[in-house]
Design an enzyme around this catalytic site. Sequence first.
Site, short mmCIF file in Angstrom:
data_model
loop_
_atom_site.label_atom_id
_atom_site.label_comp_id
_atom_site.label_asym_id
_atom_site.label_seq_id
_atom_site.Cartn_x
_atom_site.Cartn_y
_atom_site.Cartn_z
N HIS A 126 114.57 78.60 82.93
CA HIS A 126 114.51 78.42 84.47
C HIS A 126 113.80 79.62 84.86
CE1 HIS A 126 117.69 75.13 84.40
NE2 HIS A 126 116.60 74.49 84.22
N CYS A 162 95.30 88.76 94.94
CA CYS A 162 94.81 87.91 96.10
C CYS A 162 95.32 88.19 97.28
CB CYS A 162 94.93 86.40 95.42
SG CYS A 162 96.69 85.96 95.54
N GLY A 199 129.15 76.96 78.77
CA GLY A 199 129.14 77.24 80.23
C GLY A 199 127.87 76.34 80.89
N THR A 200 127.60 75.15 80.47
CA THR A 200 126.63 74.44 81.10
C THR A 200 127.36 72.85 81.69
OG1 THR A 200 124.63 73.40 81.02
CG2 THR A 200 125.62 73.59 78.99
N SER A 201 127.10 72.56 82.78
CA SER A 201 127.54 71.35 83.24
C SER A 201 127.06 70.04 82.49
CB SER A 201 127.69 70.94 84.77
OG SER A 201 126.26 70.89 84.85
N ASN A 224 133.68 75.49 77.35
CA ASN A 224 133.73 75.28 78.76
C ASN A 224 135.02 74.75 79.04
OD1 ASN A 224 132.88 74.77 81.39
ND2 ASN A 224 131.15 73.63 80.88
#
Length: 265
Positions: A126, A162, A199-201, A224
Amino acid sequence: MSVPTSHAVPDPSLQQALSRRFERIVVFSGAGMSADSGIPTFRSGSNGLWQEFDPRQLATPQAWRRDSALVWGWYEWRRGLVMRAVPNPGHLAVARLQQALGARVVTQNVDDLHERAGVAGVLHLHGSLFAPRCFDCAAPHPLPPPPGAAQRRLDPPSCAHCGGEVRPGVVWFGEMLDDTVWQQAQERIATCDLLLVVGTSGVVQPAAGLVGLAPRDAVVVEVNPQPGAPGVRHMHHVPLGAAVGLPLLVEPLLRAWSQARSPRG
């Protein structure tokens, strides 16, 4: 952080599963990993300055176009939190796994706590709070000075190429993951023999589908406090946070490796 005595030894079936030598260890970490260092997750809310906002409504290209100063202020507040945080024992355990056994890391987190713990080659699905880029031309931008006191609105820097506004280097809701990072993450997990899901859902797609890519004969361990979403395969479950659960797993892994290398008389 001390390890509670009652949790000093994993369950027997997990002990047995971890008693062999592993060659291709992958750690797949999520927000719970950073939460043990004091970084709030999207689901845990925010501090008083931001409590009226739904973080998921700020993490979109539409929110940026609507009010870039608000979104930049929020992300700079988050970057400040991360910079004040320190890697927890779980991050340090992953670093030990990499140094001793060559473990590789795929993370959904946008902080740098794995790197500060000593882990190299982290794949950030991410993106990162520490890699800002232009919203218009995508040119990378040097990190601004460390954020000071939290402010609700901060004007984003201007792109040197830019003149467009510089945005956080994260993947927002509704955006595609970086294809190269995604392909590398798939390859790591599809060829692993041990996958630690920390630790991830297990509900954020497309990353949630990665666990199902692990080979059928690979050992998969979920660390978890709460079980994640039901998956397509069996997983051993360690009902502890990353800061406690991961150090517990490292010891039997290192012990099995050491015993496998010992000469036999």
